[in-house]
Design an enzyme around this catalytic site. Structure first.
Site, PDB file in Angstrom:
ATOM      1  N   SER A 296      -7.989  18.162   5.562  1.00  0.00           N
ATOM      2  CA  SER A 296      -7.207  18.607   4.419  1.00  0.00           C
ATOM      3  C   SER A 296      -8.129  19.087   3.300  1.00  0.00           C
ATOM      4  O   SER A 296      -7.947  20.157   2.727  1.00  0.00           O
ATOM      5  CB  SER A 296      -6.338  17.449   3.928  1.00  0.00           C
ATOM      6  OG  SER A 296      -6.079  17.550   2.562  1.00  0.00           O
TER       7      SER A 296
ATOM      8  N   HIS B 145     -22.896  10.131  -0.436  1.00  0.00           N
ATOM      9  CA  HIS B 145     -23.420  10.348  -1.770  1.00  0.00           C
ATOM     10  C   HIS B 145     -22.838  11.593  -2.425  1.00  0.00           C
ATOM     11  O   HIS B 145     -22.353  11.507  -3.545  1.00  0.00           O
ATOM     12  CB  HIS B 145     -24.940  10.310  -1.853  1.00  0.00           C
ATOM     13  CG  HIS B 145     -25.327  10.155  -3.282  1.00  0.00           C
ATOM     14  ND1 HIS B 145     -25.230   8.962  -3.941  1.00  0.00           N
ATOM     15  CD2 HIS B 145     -25.656  11.062  -4.212  1.00  0.00           C
ATOM     16  CE1 HIS B 145     -25.497   9.143  -5.217  1.00  0.00           C
ATOM     17  NE2 HIS B 145     -25.766  10.416  -5.416  1.00  0.00           N
TER      18      HIS B 145
ATOM     19  N   TYR C  65     -20.094  12.738  -6.222  1.00  0.00           N
ATOM     20  CA  TYR C  65     -20.094  13.890  -7.136  1.00  0.00           C
ATOM     21  C   TYR C  65     -18.853  14.737  -6.928  1.00  0.00           C
ATOM     22  O   TYR C  65     -18.369  15.373  -7.861  1.00  0.00           O
ATOM     23  CB  TYR C  65     -21.372  14.705  -6.963  1.00  0.00           C
ATOM     24  CG  TYR C  65     -22.587  13.875  -7.293  1.00  0.00           C
ATOM     25  CD1 TYR C  65     -22.712  13.316  -8.559  1.00  0.00           C
ATOM     26  CD2 TYR C  65     -23.553  13.593  -6.349  1.00  0.00           C
ATOM     27  CE1 TYR C  65     -23.777  12.512  -8.871  1.00  0.00           C
ATOM     28  CE2 TYR C  65     -24.626  12.787  -6.660  1.00  0.00           C
ATOM     29  CZ  TYR C  65     -24.741  12.239  -7.923  1.00  0.00           C
ATOM     30  OH  TYR C  65     -25.786  11.432  -8.211  1.00  0.00           O
TER      31      TYR C  65
ATOM     32  N   HIS D 179     -30.845   6.141  -0.923  1.00  0.00           N
ATOM     33  CA  HIS D 179     -30.922   5.061  -1.925  1.00  0.00           C
ATOM     34  C   HIS D 179     -29.796   4.045  -1.720  1.00  0.00           C
ATOM     35  O   HIS D 179     -29.823   2.985  -2.325  1.00  0.00           O
ATOM     36  CB  HIS D 179     -30.943   5.610  -3.356  1.00  0.00           C
ATOM     37  CG  HIS D 179     -29.687   6.304  -3.782  1.00  0.00           C
ATOM     38  ND1 HIS D 179     -29.680   7.402  -4.584  1.00  0.00           N
ATOM     39  CD2 HIS D 179     -28.390   6.047  -3.517  1.00  0.00           C
ATOM     40  CE1 HIS D 179     -28.435   7.784  -4.797  1.00  0.00           C
ATOM     41  NE2 HIS D 179     -27.634   6.984  -4.158  1.00  0.00           N
ATOM     42  N   HIS D 180     -28.831   4.390  -0.863  1.00  0.00           N
ATOM     43  CA  HIS D 180     -27.794   3.410  -0.515  1.00  0.00           C
ATOM     44  C   HIS D 180     -28.281   2.453   0.563  1.00  0.00           C
ATOM     45  O   HIS D 180     -27.582   1.523   0.926  1.00  0.00           O
ATOM     46  CB  HIS D 180     -26.537   4.121  -0.002  1.00  0.00           C
ATOM     47  CG  HIS D 180     -25.885   4.982  -1.027  1.00  0.00           C
ATOM     48  ND1 HIS D 180     -24.885   4.535  -1.848  1.00  0.00           N
ATOM     49  CD2 HIS D 180     -26.098   6.261  -1.391  1.00  0.00           C
ATOM     50  CE1 HIS D 180     -24.502   5.507  -2.666  1.00  0.00           C
ATOM     51  NE2 HIS D 180     -25.225   6.564  -2.408  1.00  0.00           N
TER      52      HIS D 180
ATOM     53  N   THR E 250     -27.370  15.147 -15.556  1.00  0.00           N
ATOM     54  CA  THR E 250     -26.268  14.347 -16.086  1.00  0.00           C
ATOM     55  C   THR E 250     -26.477  14.135 -17.586  1.00  0.00           C
ATOM     56  O   THR E 250     -25.532  14.208 -18.379  1.00  0.00           O
ATOM     57  CB  THR E 250     -26.188  12.989 -15.373  1.00  0.00           C
ATOM     58  OG1 THR E 250     -26.380  13.200 -13.984  1.00  0.00           O
ATOM     59  CG2 THR E 250     -24.844  12.339 -15.578  1.00  0.00           C
TER      60      THR E 250
ATOM     61  N   ARG F 198     -20.949  -9.175  -2.861  1.00  0.00           N
ATOM     62  CA  ARG F 198     -19.624  -8.573  -2.803  1.00  0.00           C
ATOM     63  C   ARG F 198     -18.960  -8.868  -1.460  1.00  0.00           C
ATOM     64  O   ARG F 198     -19.599  -9.417  -0.562  1.00  0.00           O
ATOM     65  CB  ARG F 198     -19.733  -7.064  -3.018  1.00  0.00           C
ATOM     66  CG  ARG F 198     -20.557  -6.358  -1.974  1.00  0.00           C
ATOM     67  CD  ARG F 198     -20.936  -4.944  -2.390  1.00  0.00           C
ATOM     68  NE  ARG F 198     -19.809  -4.028  -2.265  1.00  0.00           N
ATOM     69  CZ  ARG F 198     -19.932  -2.722  -1.989  1.00  0.00           C
ATOM     70  NH1 ARG F 198     -21.117  -2.186  -1.791  1.00  0.00           N
ATOM     71  NH2 ARG F 198     -18.884  -1.952  -1.900  1.00  0.00           N
TER      72      ARG F 198
END
Lengths: 528, 218
Positions: free
Chosen positions: A171, A255, A259, A304-305, A330, A452
C-alpha cells in the site's frame, strides 16, 4: 471558486468505497488513522495499567503482555502515524499545495487505501489465533527477530502478521509512486521545485525513502515466511543462515522508517510556525535540503540499532559517527523554526501550541538520540526504558503532536467547520501533560537499568512506573476531549471561511473554499 | 497534445520507480549470498578463514586459544572440548579435539556452526581441517572425538588493531540436520581422518621445538 461540475459528488457508497478523489481518500486515511490510533492506544493503556504496580495484575501471561507490546508498535507505526502523515495530510494537501487537480493515479490511490483495512484485519486476527507455545498472537516485538519469530512462534499468528505487513507495505509503495509522480509531473505552471511548499518536500523525500526501504522489508518478511513454512534457512544457523542478517535487513528498512514518519511532520510544523509567526519560513532552501540530507544519511546508519550483536569496533565507530552527523541537518531545521519565530508576531493559536510542543519534545528526543548513538553508552542502556522514552519522544510525541498540529490547522479547511477553541485547548494541555508524565520518568527507569518488554519488575522501579501510568490516565482523558471537540464541531456547524487564519497562511489551499470544491483547479493556478 | 505528453511523462516516472522497487526487492533477496561472501572475505561477524596450506612461519608472539562448545536445544548430544585452552605461537599449526556423545536412542546427524571472538581476530584464524566442514552422524550412545587443525595467521603481527589481543575464543554450536545428505561422516571415516591428521608433522621447520608438541593430543 466552486462551479457546478466541481461540486458534483457521487452517492455515498460510490463516493467512499470506490473513491478516486484525493480529498476523499485523504479523509478515509485520517479516519482510519484515528481508528488505528485508538486500538493501538488501548493496547498501550493496558500495558501501562499492568506496569502501574510490581507483580502481575491484568495479564494472564508474560506472552500476552509481549503480544500487546508488539501489536502496539506495529499498529501505531503502520496504521496510525503512516496513514495520517502520508496518506491523510499528504493526499489532502500535496495536490492542493502544488496546484494539481488530483493525484497522478487516482485509482491506484484507491488501491493504496483499501489495502490498509485488509492489513489491519490480518493484524487484529493474528491476536486471536495460536502464536507462541504459551498463548495466542505474536509476541516477538515489532522488530520480529528470528529465531523467536520462526521456531519460537510455531502457530499461524505470525503468518497473519507477515501477510498484513506485506499488504501495508505494498500500500505504501503504491502511495509513494503516486506521490513522486504527482510532485514531479503535476505542479502548476510556475511552481518550481524550489518554490514548492515544505509539506510537499517532506512527502517527496518520504516517498523516496518508502520506495527504497519497504521492498527490503518485503524481501525479509518473505524470507521469514519461507523459513517458517517452506523449509528454507535464510536466518537459521543450522542451515547455514544467520539471524543477525535479518537484523541488518530489518534495520535497513527500520531506520529510514523513522524518518518516513517524521519528515512530513517537519513539513506540517514549518507551515504552522510560519503562519502564526507572520513571517515566511526562515531558510526555506536549507529546510528543504536538510530533509533530503536526513533522508540520504538515514540509509547508512542502520546498525546503531544493533551495537550489541557483537560488532567490530571500527564498524561501531563508523555507525556512531554517521548517526551523530544526522544531528546537523536536524539542527538546521530546529534552528530555522526558532529563527522563523524570532522577531515574529506570534499568535498562540491551537495549532501553534501543538507546533511549539512538537519542537520542545523533538529536541528532548533528539538529544537522547545523540546519547544513544554513542556505542559505548548504548551498550549499557540498550533495550532499557531509556530507548523506549527516546523513540516515544520523537515519534509518539513528535510525530503525533505534528499530526494534531496539522489536524487543528486544517480541520476547518477539510470539514468546513470551526472547532471549539476551549475544548481543543483542554485536549492539548491534557495530552501535553499526560504524555510527558508517561515518558519523562522512563528516562530515569532506563538509566536505573529497567529492561523493556517485561510484564513485571522489581519493587525499586515502582515509583516512576506509577507516575508513568498516571500519565497514561491523563492522556486518556485528553483523547476523550479530542473526540469531543471533533463531535462538537460537526454538531454545531460553525462555518469556516476560505482563509480563517489570515493572510500569512499563503499556500494554495487557502485560495479555495472550505471545504474545497470536489474538483479543484480546472484552470491551473499560475505561480509568480 | 498536452494530455499525451503528460501521459508519457507519467509512464516514464512510473516505470523507473517500479524498476527501483523491483531492484530493491531483488537486493533484499540477494543480500543472503552477498552477506555470506562479505562475511567470508572480511571475517565480519567472527567468520573464520579456511586455509589450504599449513603455516610455514612461526613468530615469537604467543596467544591463548580458548575452546567453546554449545548444542542446539533439540539435538540431544553432549559436546565438549577436550582441553579448555591451549597456548600457541602465531603461525604454529595446532591440533585440538572435541568430544561428542549421542545421548539419545536413535542416530542423529548434526552440523556445527562456528565463529571466533573477538571478531576482529577472525580474519587471522585459519582452519586447515575441521569437523565443522562436514555433517557428522552419531549412532545411539556413540562417543566420538573430532579434530580441528588450525593456525593463527602470523600476519596478525602487522595489524596494529590486534596488538592488545591475548586470547582468541573459538566457538562451535552443533545443530540438528533435519534432512541429512549421504555425505555425513561416520565412525570409520572419522578414525581415518584422525589417523591422517596425527600423522602430519605439525612441526614447523627451524626454531622452537618446545612449543610444538605440547598441544598434541597425546
Amino acid at each position: 471558486m466552486s462551479d457546478a461540475y466541481g461540486d458534483h459528488k457521487p452517492k455515498f457508497f460510490t463516493r467512499w468505497l470506490f473513491s478516486t478523489n484525493h480529498k476523499d481518500i485523504g479523509t478515509l486515511y485520517l479516519v482510519f488513522s484515528i481508528l488505528g490510533g485508538l486500538i493501538g492506544g488501548y493496547l498501550s493503556f493496558m500495558m501501562r495499567m499492568e506496569l502501574m504496580e510490581p507483580g502481575m495484575q491484568y495479564f494472564a501471561s508474560p506472552h500476552k503482555f509481549s503480544m500487546f507490546a508488539s501489536m502496539h508498535g506495529l499498529l501505531m507505526i503502520f496504521f496510525m502515524v503512516m496513514p495520517a502523515v502520508i496518506g491523510g495530510f499528504g493526499n489532502w494537501f500535496v495536490p492542493l499545495m502544488i496546484g494539481a487537480p488530483d493525484m497522478a493515479f487516482p485509482r491506484m490511490n484507491n488501491l493504496s487505501f483499501w489495502l490498509l483495512p485488509v492489513a489491519l484485519i490480518c493484524l487484529i486476527a493474528s491476536m486471536f489465533v495460536p502464536g507462541g507455545p504459551s498463548g495466542n498472537g505474536f509476541a516477538g516485538g515489532w522488530v520480529m527477530y528470528p529465531p523467536l519469530s520462526t521456531s519460537g512462534h510455531p502457530g499461524p499468528a505470525f503468518d497473519f502478521v507477515i501477510i498484513g505487513l506485506l499488504a501495508a507495505g505494498f500500500s505504501s509503495i503504491f502511495g509513494a509512486i503516486n506521490f513522486i509522480t504527482t510532485i514531479f509531473n503535476m505542479r502548476a505552471p510556475g511552481m518550481t521545485m524550489h518554490k514548492m511548499p515544505l509539506l510537499a518536500w517532506g512527502v517527496l523525500v518520504t516517498s523516496w525513502l518508502l520506495l527504497l526501504s519497504l521492498p527490503v522489508l518485503a524481501a525479509s518478511l518473505i524470507m521469514l515466511f519461507t523459513d517458517r513454512n517452506a523449509g528454507t534457512g535464510f536466518f537459521d544457523p543450522a542451515m547455514g543462515g544467520d539471524p543477525v542478517m535479518f537484523q541488518h535487513l530489518f534495520w535497513f528498512f527500520g531506520h529510514p522508517e523513522v524518518y518516513i514518519m517524521v519528515l512530513p511532520a517537519f513539513g506540517i510544523i514549518s507551515h504552522i510556525v510560519s503562519t502564526f509567526s507572520r513571517k515566511p519560513i526562515f531558510g526555506y532552501l536549507g529546510m528543504a535540503y536538510a530533509m533530503v540530507a536526513i533522508g540520504v544519511v538515514g540509509f547508512v546508519v542502520w546498525a546503531h540499532h544493533m551495537f550489541t550483536v557483537g560488532m567490530d569496533v571500527d564498524l561501531k565507530a563508523y555507525f556512531m559517527a554517521a548517526t551523530m552527523i544526522i544531528a546537523v541537518p536536524t539542527g538546521i531545521k530546529i534552528f530555522s523554526w526558532l529563527a522563523t519565530m524570532w522577531g515574529g508576531s506570534i499568535r498562540m493559536t491551537i495549532p501553534m501550541m501543538w507546533a511549539q510542543a512538537f519542537i520542545f519534545m523533538f529536541v528532548i528526543g533528539g538529544v537522547t538520540g545523540v546519547h544513544m548513538a554513542s556505542a559505548g553508552l548504548d551498550t549499557s542502556i540498550h533495550d532499557t526504558y531509556y530507548i523506549v522514552s527516546h523513540f516515544h519522544y520523537v515519534l509518539a510525541l513528535g510525530a503525533v503532536f505534528a499530526m494534531f498540529a496539522g489536524f487543528t490547522y486544517w480541520f476547518g479547511k477539510m470539514s468546513g467547520y470551526l472547532y471549539n477553541k476551549w475544548l481543543a485547548a483542554v485536549h492539548f494541555w491534557l495530552f501535553f501533560i499526560g504524555v510527558n508524565l508517561i515518558f519523562f520518568p522512563q528516562h530515569f527507569l532506563g538509566l536505573q537499568g529497567m529492561p523493556r518488554r517485561y510484564v513485571d519488575y522489581p519493587a525499586e522501579f515502582a515509583f516512576w512506573n506509577k507516575v508513568s501510568s498516571i500519565g497514561a490516565m491523563v492522556t486518556l482523558v485528553g483523547v476523550i476531549f479530542f473526540l469531543l471537540w471533533i463531535l462538537e464541531a460537526f454538531l454545531v456547524k460553525r462555518k469556516a471561511g476560505d482563509n480563517y487564519w489570515g493572510e500569512e497562511a499563503n499556500t494554495l489551499e487557502w485560495t479555495l473554499s472550505s471545504p474545497p470544491p470536489f474538483h479543484q483547479f480546472s484552470v491551473l493556478p499560475k505561480i509568480k | 497534445m498536452a494530455q499525451v505528453r503528460k501521459h508519457n511523462a507519467n509512464r516514464k516516472v512510473v516505470l523507473s520507480l517500479s524498476a527501483t522497487t523491483l531492484v530493491m526487492l531483488g537486493l533484499g533477496f540477494a543480500s543472503k549470498p552477498l552477506y555470506d561472501t562479505f562475511c567470508r572475505v572480511t571475517g565480519y561477524g567472527g567468520t573464520t578463514r579456511v586455509a589450504e596450506q599449513m603455516s610455514e612461519v612461526v613468530t615469537e608472539r604467543e596467544i591463548k586459544v580458548r575452546f567453546d562448545a554449545n548444542v542446539a536445544s533439540n539435538l540431544g548430544w553432549t559436546f565438549k572440548p577436550d582441553e579448555v585452552a591451549m597456548t600457541v605461537k602465531l603461525g604454529q599449526n595446532a591440533l585440538a579435539y572435541y568430544t561428542a556423545t549421542n545421548d539419545t536412542k536413535y542416530p542423529i546427524v548434526g552440523t556445527a556452526s562456528y565463529n571466533v571472538s573477538p571478531i576482529k581476530a577472525a580474519p587471522y584464524f585459519s582452519k586447515l581441517e575441521c569437523f565443522c566442514f562436514t555433517e557428522q552422524r552419531l549412532e545411539p550412545g556413540e562417543t566420538v572425538t573430532m579434530p580441528v587443525l588450525f593456525f593463527v595467521d602470523p600476519e596478525m603481527e602487522n595489524d596494529k588493531r590486534l596488538d592488545e589481543i591475548k586470547t582468541i575464543t573459538l566457538s562451535y554450536t552443533f545443530h540438528r540436520v533435519e534432512n541429512p545428505t549421504d555425505g555425513a561422516v561416520r565412525a570409520e571415516q572419522r578414525q581415518a581422518q584422525i589417523d591422517k591428521l596425527e600423522a602430519i608433522d605439525l612441526d614447523v621447520p627451524e626454531k622452537d621445538e618446545t612449543q610444538i608438541n605440547q598441544q598434541g593430543r597425546g
